[in-house]
Design an enzyme around this catalytic site. Structure first.
Site, PDB file in Angstrom:
ATOM      1  N   VAL A 278       1.017  -1.030   0.289  1.00  5.80           N
ATOM      2  CA  VAL A 278      -0.069   0.692  -0.367  1.00  5.80           C
ATOM      3  C   VAL A 278       1.273   1.471   0.035  1.00  5.80           C
ATOM      4  O   VAL A 278      -0.011   2.488   0.453  1.00  5.80           O
ATOM      5  CB  VAL A 278      -1.025   0.206   0.899  1.00  5.80           C
ATOM      6  CG1 VAL A 278      -1.880  -1.020   0.902  1.00  5.80           C
ATOM      7  CG2 VAL A 278      -0.576  -0.544   2.501  1.00  5.80           C
ATOM      8  N   ARG A 280       4.790   3.750   0.157  1.00 10.02           N
ATOM      9  CA  ARG A 280       6.015   3.330   0.920  1.00 10.02           C
ATOM     10  C   ARG A 280       6.153   4.245   1.739  1.00 10.02           C
ATOM     11  O   ARG A 280       6.178   5.413   1.415  1.00 10.02           O
ATOM     12  CB  ARG A 280       7.291   2.886   0.062  1.00 10.02           C
ATOM     13  CG  ARG A 280       7.523   1.576   0.166  1.00 10.02           C
ATOM     14  CD  ARG A 280       8.616   0.765  -1.338  1.00 10.02           C
ATOM     15  NE  ARG A 280      10.023   1.336  -0.870  1.00 10.02           N
ATOM     16  CZ  ARG A 280      10.866   0.186  -0.434  1.00 10.02           C
ATOM     17  NH1 ARG A 280       9.974  -0.450   0.092  1.00 10.02           N
ATOM     18  NH2 ARG A 280      11.852   0.372   0.541  1.00 10.02           N
ATOM     19  N   ALA A 328      13.607   4.652  -8.420  1.00  8.24           N
ATOM     20  CA  ALA A 328      15.508   4.625  -8.081  1.00  8.24           C
ATOM     21  C   ALA A 328      16.462   5.895  -9.521  1.00  8.24           C
ATOM     22  O   ALA A 328      17.157   6.573  -9.107  1.00  8.24           O
ATOM     23  CB  ALA A 328      15.895   3.618  -8.744  1.00  8.24           C
ATOM     24  N   HIS A 452      12.228  -0.328 -40.036  1.00  7.70           N
ATOM     25  CA  HIS A 452      11.466  -1.114 -40.303  1.00  7.70           C
ATOM     26  C   HIS A 452      12.169  -2.269 -40.294  1.00  7.70           C
ATOM     27  O   HIS A 452      12.705  -3.002 -40.549  1.00  7.70           O
ATOM     28  CB  HIS A 452      10.566  -0.840 -41.070  1.00  7.70           C
ATOM     29  CG  HIS A 452       9.412  -1.913 -41.729  1.00  7.70           C
ATOM     30  ND1 HIS A 452       8.469  -1.286 -40.713  1.00  7.70           N
ATOM     31  CD2 HIS A 452       9.929  -2.552 -42.004  1.00  7.70           C
ATOM     32  CE1 HIS A 452       7.577  -2.249 -41.357  1.00  7.70           C
ATOM     33  NE2 HIS A 452       8.702  -3.258 -42.568  1.00  7.70           N
TER      34      HIS A 452
HETATM   35  P1  FAD Z   1      17.443   2.803  -0.344  1.00  7.49           P
HETATM   36  O1  FAD Z   1      16.964   2.083  -1.816  1.00  7.49           O
HETATM   37  O2  FAD Z   1      15.950   2.353   0.356  1.00  7.49           O
HETATM   38  O3  FAD Z   1      18.560   2.859   0.288  1.00  7.49           O
HETATM   39  C1  FAD Z   1      18.577   3.429   1.205  1.00  7.49           C
HETATM   40  C2  FAD Z   1      19.851   2.479   1.836  1.00  7.49           C
HETATM   41  O4  FAD Z   1      19.803   3.903   3.139  1.00  7.49           O
HETATM   42  C3  FAD Z   1      19.079   1.984   2.459  1.00  7.49           C
HETATM   43  O5  FAD Z   1      20.411   0.269   2.343  1.00  7.49           O
HETATM   44  C4  FAD Z   1      19.380   1.745   4.222  1.00  7.49           C
HETATM   45  O6  FAD Z   1      19.662   0.851   4.275  1.00  7.49           O
HETATM   46  C5  FAD Z   1      20.694   2.919   4.519  1.00  7.49           C
HETATM   47  N1  FAD Z   1      19.936   3.668   5.528  1.00  7.49           N
HETATM   48  C6  FAD Z   1      19.278   3.771   5.845  1.00  7.49           C
HETATM   49  N2  FAD Z   1      19.282   4.692   7.392  1.00  7.49           N
HETATM   50  C7  FAD Z   1      20.734   4.419   7.120  1.00  7.49           C
HETATM   51  C8  FAD Z   1      21.339   4.597   8.371  1.00  7.49           C
HETATM   52  N3  FAD Z   1      21.309   5.431   9.172  1.00  7.49           N
HETATM   53  N4  FAD Z   1      22.684   4.663   7.838  1.00  7.49           N
HETATM   54  C9  FAD Z   1      23.430   4.100   7.105  1.00  7.49           C
HETATM   55  N5  FAD Z   1      22.654   3.867   6.026  1.00  7.49           N
HETATM   56  C10 FAD Z   1      21.389   3.808   5.862  1.00  7.49           C
HETATM   57  N6  FAD Z   1      11.943   1.971  -8.419  1.00  7.49           N
HETATM   58  C11 FAD Z   1      12.065   1.973  -9.727  1.00  7.49           C
HETATM   59  O7  FAD Z   1      12.403   3.001 -10.301  1.00  7.49           O
HETATM   60  N7  FAD Z   1      12.336   0.807 -10.560  1.00  7.49           N
HETATM   61  C12 FAD Z   1      11.811   0.097  -9.996  1.00  7.49           C
HETATM   62  O8  FAD Z   1      10.782  -1.470 -11.101  1.00  7.49           O
HETATM   63  C13 FAD Z   1      11.515  -0.445  -9.182  1.00  7.49           C
HETATM   64  N8  FAD Z   1      10.676  -2.069  -8.610  1.00  7.49           N
HETATM   65  C14 FAD Z   1      11.010  -1.864  -6.929  1.00  7.49           C
HETATM   66  C15 FAD Z   1      10.683  -2.712  -7.102  1.00  7.49           C
HETATM   67  C16 FAD Z   1      10.382  -3.280  -5.008  1.00  7.49           C
HETATM   68  C17 FAD Z   1       9.797  -4.599  -4.908  1.00  7.49           C
HETATM   69  C18 FAD Z   1       9.964  -1.835  -4.342  1.00  7.49           C
HETATM   70  C19 FAD Z   1       9.683  -2.254  -3.491  1.00  7.49           C
HETATM   71  C20 FAD Z   1      10.783  -0.784  -4.976  1.00  7.49           C
HETATM   72  C21 FAD Z   1      10.963  -0.771  -6.002  1.00  7.49           C
HETATM   73  N9  FAD Z   1      11.647   0.601  -6.907  1.00  7.49           N
HETATM   74  C22 FAD Z   1      11.457   1.049  -7.948  1.00  7.49           C
HETATM   75  C23 FAD Z   1      12.027   1.686  -5.856  1.00  7.49           C
HETATM   76  C24 FAD Z   1      13.034   1.633  -5.497  1.00  7.49           C
HETATM   77  O9  FAD Z   1      13.739   0.900  -5.109  1.00  7.49           O
HETATM   78  C25 FAD Z   1      13.524   2.807  -4.172  1.00  7.49           C
HETATM   79  O10 FAD Z   1      12.707   4.269  -5.345  1.00  7.49           O
HETATM   80  C26 FAD Z   1      15.235   3.351  -4.654  1.00  7.49           C
HETATM   81  O11 FAD Z   1      15.407   2.518  -3.945  1.00  7.49           O
HETATM   82  C27 FAD Z   1      15.335   4.543  -3.283  1.00  7.49           C
HETATM   83  O12 FAD Z   1      16.797   4.194  -3.365  1.00  7.49           O
HETATM   84  P2  FAD Z   1      17.037   4.818  -2.181  1.00  7.49           P
HETATM   85  O13 FAD Z   1      18.523   5.233  -2.185  1.00  7.49           O
HETATM   86  O14 FAD Z   1      16.854   6.837  -1.996  1.00  7.49           O
HETATM   87  O15 FAD Z   1      16.576   4.389  -0.720  1.00  7.49           O
HETATM   88  P1  NAD Z   2       2.129   2.324  -4.887  1.00 11.12           P
HETATM   89  O1  NAD Z   2       1.908   3.768  -4.348  1.00 11.12           O
HETATM   90  O2  NAD Z   2       2.364   2.309  -6.167  1.00 11.12           O
HETATM   91  O3  NAD Z   2       0.610   1.659  -4.533  1.00 11.12           O
HETATM   92  C1  NAD Z   2      -0.451   1.506  -3.732  1.00 11.12           C
HETATM   93  C2  NAD Z   2      -1.411   1.187  -3.766  1.00 11.12           C
HETATM   94  O4  NAD Z   2      -2.192   1.090  -2.827  1.00 11.12           O
HETATM   95  C3  NAD Z   2      -2.893   2.251  -4.201  1.00 11.12           C
HETATM   96  O5  NAD Z   2      -2.830   1.732  -5.255  1.00 11.12           O
HETATM   97  C4  NAD Z   2      -4.149   2.865  -2.846  1.00 11.12           C
HETATM   98  O6  NAD Z   2      -4.194   3.524  -3.303  1.00 11.12           O
HETATM   99  C5  NAD Z   2      -3.687   1.633  -3.259  1.00 11.12           C
HETATM  100  N1  NAD Z   2      -3.335   1.308  -0.956  1.00 11.12           N
HETATM  101  C6  NAD Z   2      -3.595   2.345  -0.369  1.00 11.12           C
HETATM  102  N2  NAD Z   2      -3.769   2.274   1.130  1.00 11.12           N
HETATM  103  C7  NAD Z   2      -4.985   0.970   0.920  1.00 11.12           C
HETATM  104  C8  NAD Z   2      -5.293   0.171   1.836  1.00 11.12           C
HETATM  105  N3  NAD Z   2      -5.421   0.394   3.201  1.00 11.12           N
HETATM  106  N4  NAD Z   2      -6.160  -0.906   1.283  1.00 11.12           N
HETATM  107  C9  NAD Z   2      -5.855  -0.914  -0.308  1.00 11.12           C
HETATM  108  N5  NAD Z   2      -5.775  -0.194  -1.021  1.00 11.12           N
HETATM  109  C10 NAD Z   2      -4.845   0.484  -0.683  1.00 11.12           C
HETATM  110  O7  NAD Z   2       2.594   1.688  -3.585  1.00 11.12           O
HETATM  111  P2  NAD Z   2       3.496   0.222  -3.577  1.00 11.12           P
HETATM  112  O8  NAD Z   2       2.983  -0.384  -5.120  1.00 11.12           O
HETATM  113  O9  NAD Z   2       3.747  -0.113  -2.089  1.00 11.12           O
HETATM  114  O10 NAD Z   2       4.831   0.709  -4.365  1.00 11.12           O
HETATM  115  C11 NAD Z   2       5.653   1.854  -3.685  1.00 11.12           C
HETATM  116  C12 NAD Z   2       6.357   2.452  -4.187  1.00 11.12           C
HETATM  117  O11 NAD Z   2       7.734   1.851  -4.542  1.00 11.12           O
HETATM  118  C13 NAD Z   2       6.035   3.302  -5.036  1.00 11.12           C
HETATM  119  O12 NAD Z   2       6.361   4.787  -5.099  1.00 11.12           O
HETATM  120  C14 NAD Z   2       6.415   3.311  -6.030  1.00 11.12           C
HETATM  121  O13 NAD Z   2       7.096   4.193  -6.831  1.00 11.12           O
HETATM  122  C15 NAD Z   2       8.249   1.896  -5.689  1.00 11.12           C
HETATM  123  N6  NAD Z   2       7.917   1.419  -7.012  1.00 11.12           N
HETATM  124  C16 NAD Z   2       8.271   1.054  -8.319  1.00 11.12           C
HETATM  125  C17 NAD Z   2       8.151   0.121  -9.653  1.00 11.12           C
HETATM  126  C18 NAD Z   2       8.636   0.812 -10.348  1.00 11.12           C
HETATM  127  O14 NAD Z   2       9.333   1.561 -10.978  1.00 11.12           O
HETATM  128  N7  NAD Z   2       8.449  -0.888 -11.379  1.00 11.12           N
HETATM  129  C19 NAD Z   2       8.067  -1.084  -9.033  1.00 11.12           C
HETATM  130  C20 NAD Z   2       7.849  -1.677  -7.121  1.00 11.12           C
HETATM  131  C21 NAD Z   2       8.147  -0.125  -6.534  1.00 11.12           C
END
Ligand code: FAD
Ligand code: NAD
Length: 476
Positions: A278, A280, A328, A452
């Site tokens: 739901v 992050r 990311a 193409h």
């Molecule tokens: P993070 O990747 O969360 O990294 C933060 C790091 O800081 C962590 O290693 C943590 O341990 C460390 N940290 C935190 N506090 C401290 C501290 N006090 N001291 C030292 N270290 C600390 N995004 C995309 O663009 N494309 C995708 O396909 C995609 N797929 C996803 C799939 C899933 C299942 C999930 C959960 C997320 C996905 N995302 C995707 C979102 C993406 O992972 C995040 O947007 C991205 O990782 C954020 O990068 P960040 O560096 O800000 O934080």
């Molecule tokens: P999201 O915001 O994409 O989707 C969350 C969904 O949960 C929404 O549709 C929302 O309306 C629904 N929701 C919220 N509260 C609810 C409830 N109580 N009951 C039922 N539905 C509810 O969030 P996510 O899928 O958890 O992903 C988290 C973040 O990670 C996103 O911001 C996304 O950008 C990033 N992410 C990106 C990728 C990618 O770029 N391909 C892949 C995975 C995650």
């Protein structure tokens, strides 16, 4: 005396490690501290993205899509694979191997750039001192001219369904399952819900997705969202909109989730496991002391200005822990921009042109404004749509679902948004992103020669269609 650095980056995810590498490339003395711990207790760089997000999810999406295509599509090509069977252990081993290689790669990249990589938990103290607690509990202190906070985000928990990591799972748990659940409930039809719901459905689970909102994929262009919903439903994802989850009961052999349906009636569904996806939230626990001058906004994000400066001099924040989409590539650009600003170089992040990709099949990708946004701001726009059914390459690939759509200004012809649902949409959107970054017009796309037969021709034809001049789809 505390060792001093020009820059200390806290967090080595896709925001933090590029900031550290670019700062080192800029000739600065850099340390990058990261606290990530895998479930076996080992430390790894790369943050959520490499360890538990983008990379492992794409590895499983690829494997599960191949499995599904072998099962349901190969026969059309005249390939009879015989009795197919799933070896989930090997699939998961491949996923883990990719993660290991990629996270090890971050370590090597930091080293090669000359940055000091430190495993440990860091806390910013007043005066830009950084206290680090190593995994063995040993403490050390550094001082820095600049500190970059890149601590990322963690999954949002629902009060009614706290994670127990056995029956009630977060996205990381859902990536590391060792058996395919018979029944899986996913709460939230967002990016994670759709990607991971697709993985487990393809591998054999019966998947119900409960979404609180009445509309599907509210951030996406609604023509795209409607097309996506149609295909996901056809594939067997049971997506229930307007479902308000009220509670869950965990039993010995499963979990039952109670919700109110779109009529307000009480419903309940049972499954082996539930994935809560739901959204992050920013992770800032123990990240900075109260007297540092760093502040959080009402939603818990670190407050920054357009250039990622916090309220404290010399302290910056980037990635998921600050405002903007949690992606990311957004964090990476902020990291690079901050490192360049610290070195006195020009830097700019164009928040208007950030591509979004959902790695389902059909794949979904967009950049710029949706038709709904253009209507709301009363922009006079034109729209061109080209279906993949009319693309020779898509036909050859047996991947004709979806379309490419170009939205352009009627007044200036500039491209305002591009929305693609179909094969390799996430790759195709790069051309649209570059075009928008260069402030291209629909005519620029129309006059660009596309090879193409390629999928990219769909974008070319959609641009032509915006002026009713498509060649290969005369009706649009
Ligand atoms: P993070 O990747 O969360 O990294 C933060 C790091 O800081 C962590 O290693 C943590 O341990 C460390 N940290 C935190 N506090 C401290 C501290 N006090 N001291 C030292 N270290 C600390 N995004 C995309 O663009 N494309 C995708 O396909 C995609 N797929 C996803 C799939 C899933 C299942 C999930 C959960 C997320 C996905 N995302 C995707 C979102 C993406 O992972 C995040 O947007 C991205 O990782 C954020 O990068 P960040 O560096 O800000 O934080
Ligand atoms: P999201 O915001 O994409 O989707 C969350 C969904 O949960 C929404 O549709 C929302 O309306 C629904 N929701 C919220 N509260 C609810 C409830 N109580 N009951 C039922 N539905 C509810 O969030 P996510 O899928 O958890 O992903 C988290 C973040 O990670 C996103 O911001 C996304 O950008 C990033 N992410 C990106 C990728 C990618 O770029 N391909 C892949 C995975 C995650």
């Amino acid at each position: 005396m505390a060792e001093s650095f020009d820059v200390v980056v806290i967090g080595a995810g896709p925001a933090g490690y590029p900031a550290a590498i670019r700062a080192a490339q800029n000739g600065l003395k850099v340390a990058c501290v990261d606290a990530w711990k895998n479930r076996d207790g080992s430390a790894a760089f790369g943050g959520t993205c490499l360890n538990a997000g983008c990379i492992p999810s794409k590895a499983l999406l690829e494997s599960s899509e191949l499995y599904e295509r072998a099962r349901s599509e190969f026969a059309v090509h005249g390939i009879q694979p015989g009795a197919l069977s799933l070896d989930l252990a090997t699939m998961q081993k491949r996923r883990a191997g990719i993660v290991r290689t990629m996270t090890g790669g971050v370590s090597s990249l930091l080293k090669a750039a000359g940055a000091t990589a430190i495993h440990g938990s860091a806390r910013l103290l007043a005066g830009r001192r950084v206290e680090v607690t190593a995994p063995d509990g040993a403490r050390s202190e550094f001082s820095a001219r600049h500190v970059v906070l890149a601590s990322g985000s963690i999954p949002t928990e629902l009060k009614a369904l706290p994670f127990d990591h056995r029956r009630i799972l977060d996205s990381w748990d859902a990536l590391e399952l060792t058996a395919v659940p018979k029944q899986l409930i996913v709460i939230g039809a967002g990016v994670i819900g759709l990607e991971l719901g697709s993985v487990w459905r393809r591998l054999g689970a019966s998947v119900i997705v409960l979404e609180a909102l009445p509309n599907f994929l509210t951030l996406a262009d609604q023509q795209l969202a409607a097309e996506a919903l149609k295909h996901f439903k056809k594939q067997g994802l049971d997506i229930r909109l307007s479902a308000q989850v009220t509670g869950a009961t965990v039993g010995t052999d499963g979990v039952s989730v109670a919700y109110q349906d779109n009529q307000g009636a009480a419903q309940s569904v049972s499954a082996d496991q539930v994935v809560v996806a739901v959204g992050r939230r920013p992770y800032t626990q123990n990240l900075f002391a109260a007297d540092t001058g760093v502040a959080l906004d009402a939603r818990g994000f670190i407050q920054v200005d357009e250039q990622c400066r916090t309220g404290a001099a010399g302290v910056w924040a980037i990635g998921d822990c600050v405002r903007g989409p949690m992606l990311a590539h957004k964090g990476k650009e902020e990291g690079i921009a901050v490192a360049d600003q610290i070195a006195g170089r020009y830097a700019h992040v164009n928040y208007e042109v950030i591509p979004n990709v959902i790695y389902t099949a059909p794949e979904i990708a967009w950049v710029g404004k949706t038709e709904e946004q253009l209507k709301a701001e009363a922009t006079d726009y034109k729209s061109g749509v080209f279906p993949f059914a009319a693309s020779g390459r898509a036909r050859a690939m047996q991947a004709t679902a979806g379309f490419a759509k170009v939205l352009a200004s009627r007044a200036s012809d500039s491209i305002l948004g591009v929305h693609i649902i179909g094969p390799l949409a996430g790759e195709l959107i790069a051309e649209a992103t570059l075009a928008m970054e260069f402030q291209a017009s629909a005519e620029d796309l129309q006059r660009t020669i596309h090879a193409h037969p390629t999928l990219a021709e769909a974008l070319h034809e959609a641009a032509l269609a915006a002026d009713k001049r498509a060649i290969d789809n005369i009706n649009r």
